[in-house]
Design a protein around this motif. Structure first.
Motif, mmCIF file in Angstrom:
data_model
loop_
_atom_site.group_PDB
_atom_site.id
_atom_site.type_symbol
_atom_site.label_atom_id
_atom_site.label_comp_id
_atom_site.label_asym_id
_atom_site.label_seq_id
_atom_site.Cartn_x
_atom_site.Cartn_y
_atom_site.Cartn_z
ATOM 1 N N ASP A 83 0.765 -1.152 -0.003
ATOM 2 C CA ASP A 83 0.052 -0.011 -0.136
ATOM 3 C C ASP A 83 0.905 1.150 0.062
ATOM 4 N N ARG A 84 1.866 1.425 0.835
ATOM 5 C CA ARG A 84 2.860 2.679 1.092
ATOM 6 C C ARG A 84 3.573 2.805 -0.553
ATOM 7 N N ILE A 85 3.943 1.508 -1.294
ATOM 8 C CA ILE A 85 4.538 1.729 -2.346
ATOM 9 C C ILE A 85 3.551 2.373 -3.520
ATOM 10 N N LEU A 86 2.400 1.605 -3.469
ATOM 11 C CA LEU A 86 1.395 2.101 -4.578
ATOM 12 C C LEU A 86 0.946 3.442 -4.287
ATOM 13 N N ARG A 87 0.688 3.863 -2.982
ATOM 14 C CA ARG A 87 0.232 5.352 -2.951
ATOM 15 C C ARG A 87 1.314 6.411 -3.322
ATOM 16 N N LYS A 88 2.666 6.031 -3.047
ATOM 17 C CA LYS A 88 3.749 6.756 -3.410
ATOM 18 C C LYS A 88 3.564 7.210 -5.136
ATOM 19 N N ASP A 89 3.057 6.108 -5.579
ATOM 20 C CA ASP A 89 2.947 6.226 -7.094
ATOM 21 C C ASP A 89 1.400 6.864 -7.549
ATOM 22 N N GLY A 90 0.616 7.187 -6.480
ATOM 23 C CA GLY A 90 -0.550 7.511 -7.160
ATOM 24 C C GLY A 90 -1.438 6.516 -7.433
ATOM 25 N N TYR A 91 -1.327 5.380 -6.644
ATOM 26 C CA TYR A 91 -2.383 4.138 -6.967
ATOM 27 C C TYR A 91 -3.020 4.090 -5.343
ATOM 28 N N GLN A 92 -4.184 3.251 -5.476
ATOM 29 C CA GLN A 92 -4.875 2.761 -4.166
ATOM 30 C C GLN A 92 -4.813 1.311 -4.348
ATOM 31 N N LEU A 93 -4.613 0.598 -3.176
ATOM 32 C CA LEU A 93 -4.953 -0.680 -3.079
ATOM 33 C C LEU A 93 -6.267 -1.282 -2.526
ATOM 34 N N MET A 94 -6.949 -2.142 -3.251
ATOM 35 C CA MET A 94 -8.200 -2.597 -2.827
ATOM 36 C C MET A 94 -7.827 -4.106 -2.375
ATOM 37 N N VAL A 95 -8.057 -4.739 -1.004
ATOM 38 C CA VAL A 95 -7.687 -5.969 -0.621
ATOM 39 C C VAL A 95 -9.174 -6.551 -0.401
ATOM 40 N N ASN A 96 -9.401 -7.717 -0.843
ATOM 41 C CA ASN A 96 -10.422 -8.463 -0.855
ATOM 42 C C ASN A 96 -10.055 -10.048 -0.411
ATOM 43 N N GLN A 97 -11.222 -10.534 0.138
ATOM 44 C CA GLN A 97 -10.937 -12.065 0.595
ATOM 45 C C GLN A 97 -12.006 -12.962 -0.109
ATOM 46 N N LEU A 98 -11.579 -13.768 -0.941
ATOM 47 C CA LEU A 98 -12.727 -14.529 -1.631
ATOM 48 C C LEU A 98 -13.054 -15.587 -0.503
ATOM 49 N N ASN A 99 -14.396 -15.901 -0.546
ATOM 50 C CA ASN A 99 -15.193 -16.724 0.325
ATOM 51 C C ASN A 99 -15.406 -18.182 -0.218
ATOM 52 N N VAL A 100 -14.327 -18.530 -0.726
ATOM 53 C CA VAL A 100 -14.385 -20.066 -1.265
ATOM 54 C C VAL A 100 -13.080 -20.828 -0.975
ATOM 55 N N GLU A 101 -12.984 -22.016 -1.089
ATOM 56 C CA GLU A 101 -11.848 -22.713 -0.603
ATOM 57 C C GLU A 101 -11.056 -22.829 -1.913
ATOM 58 N N ALA A 102 -9.871 -22.955 -1.553
ATOM 59 C CA ALA A 102 -9.055 -23.032 -2.976
ATOM 60 C C ALA A 102 -9.403 -24.196 -3.751
#
Length: 114
Positions: A83-102
């Motif tokens: 997130d720090r690296i992306l924000r420095k370059d003007g990006y935002q990070l979206m984190v999601n968790q899949l609700n399924v088993e691998a």
């Protein structure tokens, strides 16, 4: 209420278009004016509205990270650094968790955790 380019323009007594050009590094704006506008933006707490940029035809500048498992301390540190690296370059990070088993996903075997 978030600070807009219009707020910066009114604060400095310039046009909103000039503020937009300066914040987007347009060659039409002198370095002195660009510095003045950027300093005012920083002072007022201006943050880029990525949704508005995406609507205007630019990229969303969003990186999505999907996870299959729970979050460990190591994983949280990796996300925070990314997130720090992306924000420095003007990006935002979206984190999601899949609700399924691998095993339910039809992914090639090299995606499976060992």
């Amino acid at each position: 209420m978030s600070v807009t380019q219009q707020h910066i323009a009114e604060y400095l007594g310039v046009s909103r278009q000039l503020v937009g050009f300066a914040l987007n590094d347009s060659p039409r704006v002198s370095e002195d004016t660009r510095r003045r506008i950027r300093n005012a933006a920083l002072k007022l707490g201006y943050q880029v509205n990525y949704a508005a940029c995406a609507l205007a035809g630019n990229s969303s500048r969003t990186v999505a990270l999907w996870s299959l498992g729970g979050y460990t301390l190591f994983y949280a540190k990796v996300i925070r650094q990314l997130d720090r690296i992306l924000r420095k370059d003007g990006y935002q990070l979206m984190v999601n968790q899949l609700n399924v088993e691998a095993e339910e996903l039809e992914l090639p075997h090299f995606f499976w955790p060992i």
